[in-house]
Design a protein around this motif. Structure first.
Motif, PDB file in Angstrom:
ATOM      1  N   ALA A  49      59.891   3.173  -7.195  1.00  0.00           N
ATOM      2  CA  ALA A  49      59.756   4.096  -6.063  1.00  0.00           C
ATOM      3  C   ALA A  49      59.179   3.365  -4.861  1.00  0.00           C
ATOM      4  O   ALA A  49      59.630   3.544  -3.736  1.00  0.00           O
ATOM      5  CB  ALA A  49      58.873   5.272  -6.444  1.00  0.00           C
ATOM      6  N   SER A  50      58.173   2.517  -5.093  1.00  0.00           N
ATOM      7  CA  SER A  50      57.563   1.733  -4.023  1.00  0.00           C
ATOM      8  C   SER A  50      56.768   0.587  -4.637  1.00  0.00           C
ATOM      9  O   SER A  50      56.383   0.638  -5.802  1.00  0.00           O
ATOM     10  CB  SER A  50      56.661   2.604  -3.144  1.00  0.00           C
ATOM     11  N   SER A  51      56.558  -0.445  -3.818  1.00  0.00           N
ATOM     12  CA  SER A  51      55.791  -1.607  -4.273  1.00  0.00           C
ATOM     13  C   SER A  51      55.326  -2.389  -3.057  1.00  0.00           C
ATOM     14  O   SER A  51      55.902  -2.279  -1.976  1.00  0.00           O
ATOM     15  CB  SER A  51      56.640  -2.506  -5.183  1.00  0.00           C
ATOM     16  N   ASP A  52      54.288  -3.173  -3.250  1.00  0.00           N
ATOM     17  CA  ASP A  52      53.795  -4.015  -2.165  1.00  0.00           C
ATOM     18  C   ASP A  52      52.937  -5.133  -2.748  1.00  0.00           C
ATOM     19  O   ASP A  52      52.496  -5.056  -3.896  1.00  0.00           O
ATOM     20  CB  ASP A  52      52.982  -3.210  -1.156  1.00  0.00           C
ATOM     21  N   LEU A  53      52.731  -6.145  -1.935  1.00  0.00           N
ATOM     22  CA  LEU A  53      51.943  -7.311  -2.332  1.00  0.00           C
ATOM     23  C   LEU A  53      50.819  -7.486  -1.324  1.00  0.00           C
ATOM     24  O   LEU A  53      51.040  -7.356  -0.113  1.00  0.00           O
ATOM     25  CB  LEU A  53      52.838  -8.558  -2.358  1.00  0.00           C
ATOM     26  N   ASP A  54      49.625  -7.775  -1.820  1.00  0.00           N
ATOM     27  CA  ASP A  54      48.466  -8.014  -0.964  1.00  0.00           C
ATOM     28  C   ASP A  54      48.441  -9.483  -0.579  1.00  0.00           C
ATOM     29  O   ASP A  54      47.887 -10.303  -1.295  1.00  0.00           O
ATOM     30  CB  ASP A  54      47.166  -7.639  -1.693  1.00  0.00           C
ATOM     31  N   GLY A  55      49.102  -9.835   0.517  1.00  0.00           N
ATOM     32  CA  GLY A  55      49.099 -11.221   0.972  1.00  0.00           C
ATOM     33  C   GLY A  55      50.406 -11.924   0.708  1.00  0.00           C
ATOM     34  O   GLY A  55      51.452 -11.306   0.517  1.00  0.00           O
ATOM     35  N   ALA A  56      50.329 -13.250   0.689  1.00  0.00           N
ATOM     36  CA  ALA A  56      51.514 -14.096   0.542  1.00  0.00           C
ATOM     37  C   ALA A  56      52.009 -14.106  -0.904  1.00  0.00           C
ATOM     38  O   ALA A  56      51.255 -13.826  -1.848  1.00  0.00           O
ATOM     39  CB  ALA A  56      51.194 -15.518   0.983  1.00  0.00           C
ATOM     40  N   PHE A  57      53.286 -14.460  -1.065  1.00  0.00           N
ATOM     41  CA  PHE A  57      53.925 -14.529  -2.383  1.00  0.00           C
ATOM     42  C   PHE A  57      53.565 -15.869  -3.023  1.00  0.00           C
ATOM     43  O   PHE A  57      54.344 -16.819  -3.004  1.00  0.00           O
ATOM     44  CB  PHE A  57      55.444 -14.376  -2.221  1.00  0.00           C
ATOM     45  N   VAL A  58      52.354 -15.929  -3.574  1.00  0.00           N
ATOM     46  CA  VAL A  58      51.837 -17.152  -4.194  1.00  0.00           C
ATOM     47  C   VAL A  58      51.171 -16.794  -5.512  1.00  0.00           C
ATOM     48  O   VAL A  58      50.774 -15.641  -5.740  1.00  0.00           O
ATOM     49  CB  VAL A  58      50.825 -17.878  -3.272  1.00  0.00           C
ATOM     50  N   GLU A  59      51.053 -17.782  -6.380  1.00  0.00           N
ATOM     51  CA  GLU A  59      50.393 -17.573  -7.656  1.00  0.00           C
ATOM     52  C   GLU A  59      49.000 -17.010  -7.428  1.00  0.00           C
ATOM     53  O   GLU A  59      48.258 -17.480  -6.562  1.00  0.00           O
ATOM     54  CB  GLU A  59      50.309 -18.915  -8.395  1.00  0.00           C
ATOM     55  N   GLY A  60      48.657 -15.982  -8.180  1.00  0.00           N
ATOM     56  CA  GLY A  60      47.358 -15.336  -8.059  1.00  0.00           C
ATOM     57  C   GLY A  60      47.353 -14.125  -7.135  1.00  0.00           C
ATOM     58  O   GLY A  60      46.397 -13.349  -7.151  1.00  0.00           O
ATOM     59  N   ALA A  61      48.413 -13.956  -6.333  1.00  0.00           N
ATOM     60  CA  ALA A  61      48.482 -12.791  -5.442  1.00  0.00           C
ATOM     61  C   ALA A  61      48.579 -11.523  -6.268  1.00  0.00           C
ATOM     62  O   ALA A  61      49.189 -11.503  -7.342  1.00  0.00           O
ATOM     63  CB  ALA A  61      49.669 -12.913  -4.491  1.00  0.00           C
ATOM     64  N   ARG A  62      47.994 -10.464  -5.739  1.00  0.00           N
ATOM     65  CA  ARG A  62      47.998  -9.183  -6.436  1.00  0.00           C
ATOM     66  C   ARG A  62      48.816  -8.162  -5.653  1.00  0.00           C
ATOM     67  O   ARG A  62      48.870  -8.205  -4.433  1.00  0.00           O
ATOM     68  CB  ARG A  62      46.578  -8.674  -6.626  1.00  0.00           C
ATOM     69  N   GLY A  63      49.431  -7.270  -6.390  1.00  0.00           N
ATOM     70  CA  GLY A  63      50.217  -6.220  -5.771  1.00  0.00           C
ATOM     71  C   GLY A  63      50.210  -4.980  -6.628  1.00  0.00           C
ATOM     72  O   GLY A  63      49.483  -4.894  -7.625  1.00  0.00           O
ATOM     73  N   TRP A  64      51.013  -4.020  -6.228  1.00  0.00           N
ATOM     74  CA  TRP A  64      51.132  -2.779  -6.974  1.00  0.00           C
ATOM     75  C   TRP A  64      52.578  -2.324  -6.959  1.00  0.00           C
ATOM     76  O   TRP A  64      53.354  -2.687  -6.074  1.00  0.00           O
ATOM     77  CB  TRP A  64      50.214  -1.689  -6.416  1.00  0.00           C
ATOM     78  N   LEU A  65      52.917  -1.521  -7.958  1.00  0.00           N
ATOM     79  CA  LEU A  65      54.263  -0.993  -8.096  1.00  0.00           C
ATOM     80  C   LEU A  65      54.165   0.430  -8.622  1.00  0.00           C
ATOM     81  O   LEU A  65      53.435   0.698  -9.575  1.00  0.00           O
ATOM     82  CB  LEU A  65      55.061  -1.854  -9.070  1.00  0.00           C
ATOM     83  N   LYS A  66      54.895   1.337  -7.980  1.00  0.00           N
ATOM     84  CA  LYS A  66      54.970   2.726  -8.435  1.00  0.00           C
ATOM     85  C   LYS A  66      56.373   2.941  -8.981  1.00  0.00           C
ATOM     86  O   LYS A  66      57.351   2.936  -8.231  1.00  0.00           O
ATOM     87  CB  LYS A  66      54.685   3.674  -7.263  1.00  0.00           C
ATOM     88  N   PRO A  67      56.521   3.085 -10.307  1.00  0.00           N
ATOM     89  CA  PRO A  67      57.837   3.375 -10.875  1.00  0.00           C
ATOM     90  C   PRO A  67      58.284   4.788 -10.476  1.00  0.00           C
ATOM     91  O   PRO A  67      57.462   5.641 -10.152  1.00  0.00           O
ATOM     92  CB  PRO A  67      57.624   3.295 -12.383  1.00  0.00           C
ATOM     93  N   THR A  68      59.579   5.032 -10.519  1.00  0.00           N
ATOM     94  CA  THR A  68      60.076   6.376 -10.228  1.00  0.00           C
ATOM     95  C   THR A  68      59.586   7.370 -11.271  1.00  0.00           C
ATOM     96  O   THR A  68      59.395   8.536 -10.964  1.00  0.00           O
ATOM     97  CB  THR A  68      61.616   6.405 -10.158  1.00  0.00           C
ATOM     98  N   ALA A  69      59.378   6.912 -12.490  1.00  0.00           N
ATOM     99  CA  ALA A  69      58.827   7.763 -13.549  1.00  0.00           C
ATOM    100  C   ALA A  69      57.606   7.051 -14.119  1.00  0.00           C
ATOM    101  O   ALA A  69      57.725   5.999 -14.723  1.00  0.00           O
ATOM    102  CB  ALA A  69      59.860   7.997 -14.644  1.00  0.00           C
ATOM    103  N   GLY A  70      56.444   7.597 -13.886  1.00  0.00           N
ATOM    104  CA  GLY A  70      55.243   6.981 -14.415  1.00  0.00           C
ATOM    105  C   GLY A  70      54.232   6.677 -13.333  1.00  0.00           C
ATOM    106  O   GLY A  70      54.529   6.761 -12.137  1.00  0.00           O
ATOM    107  N   PRO A  71      53.038   6.297 -13.763  1.00  0.00           N
ATOM    108  CA  PRO A  71      51.959   6.033 -12.814  1.00  0.00           C
ATOM    109  C   PRO A  71      52.098   4.660 -12.151  1.00  0.00           C
ATOM    110  O   PRO A  71      52.739   3.757 -12.684  1.00  0.00           O
ATOM    111  CB  PRO A  71      50.707   6.077 -13.700  1.00  0.00           C
ATOM    112  N   ALA A  72      51.478   4.526 -10.990  1.00  0.00           N
ATOM    113  CA  ALA A  72      51.442   3.237 -10.299  1.00  0.00           C
ATOM    114  C   ALA A  72      50.667   2.239 -11.154  1.00  0.00           C
ATOM    115  O   ALA A  72      49.774   2.605 -11.917  1.00  0.00           O
ATOM    116  CB  ALA A  72      50.783   3.384  -8.933  1.00  0.00           C
ATOM    117  N   THR A  73      51.041   0.988 -11.026  1.00  0.00           N
ATOM    118  CA  THR A  73      50.382  -0.065 -11.787  1.00  0.00           C
ATOM    119  C   THR A  73      50.129  -1.263 -10.883  1.00  0.00           C
ATOM    120  O   THR A  73      50.877  -1.517  -9.940  1.00  0.00           O
ATOM    121  CB  THR A  73      51.235  -0.474 -13.014  1.00  0.00           C
ATOM    122  N   ARG A  74      49.075  -1.969 -11.153  1.00  0.00           N
ATOM    123  CA  ARG A  74      48.756  -3.196 -10.426  1.00  0.00           C
ATOM    124  C   ARG A  74      49.408  -4.361 -11.165  1.00  0.00           C
ATOM    125  O   ARG A  74      49.626  -4.302 -12.368  1.00  0.00           O
ATOM    126  CB  ARG A  74      47.242  -3.429 -10.370  1.00  0.00           C
TER     127      ARG A  74
END
Length: 141
Positions: free
Chosen positions: A36-61
């Motif tokens: 459903a939606s997703s984003d990354l906190d910062g640059a696409f590098v090893e160790g970067a953190r983000g989140w993802l909200k599936p269309t069915a289910g809770p958001a996950t880091r």
């Protein structure tokens, strides 16, 4: 216990085109109906953190545990007493590019999460990889 599933697609697109789609984390929903939606906190590098909200289910880091530009990346999410890794690779094979998505779950509760979400992931993964290949080909045209 470890559970895994894999899907592969071949495309005429360049690995760089596939990589551009992968690194657009906010755009993952355009290539995957399960996001459903997703984003990354910062640059696409090893160790970067983000989140993802599936269309069915809770958001996950998630955290990027491996990033090899234009070749591979892995994002890992934690589940109760388990982890789930989404392993993405791309490489040239003659005139084609081969895209591989592998999903691996590990940990004491893998047997439970395999039943809760594993079958759905395994069913949807081939369509996700095929769609990515088609979108990447459109970028290369």
């Amino acid at each position: 216990m470890i559970w895994s599933t894999v899907a592969t697609a071949r495309t005429k697109a360049r690995p760089e085109d596939v990589w551009r789609l992968w690194t657009d984390v906010a755009g993952w929903r355009h290539g995957d109906d399960g996001v459903a939606s997703s984003d990354l906190d910062g640059a696409f590098v090893e160790g970067a953190r983000g989140w993802l909200k599936p269309t069915a289910g809770p958001a996950t880091r998630f955290v990027l545990t491996q990033v090899e530009p234009h070749v591979a990346f892995t994002n890992r999410s934690r589940l109760p007493l388990a982890t789930i890794d989404f392993i993405h690779t791309v490489q040239r094979d003659g005139h084609d590019t081969v895209i591989v998505h592998r999903v691996e779950m590990a940990g004491p509760l893998t047997f439970l999460f395999r039943r809760l979400i594993g079958a759905s992931i395994a069913r949807g993964l081939p369509a996700v990889v095929d769609r990515l290949a088609r979108v990447a080909e459109g970028m290369a045209a």
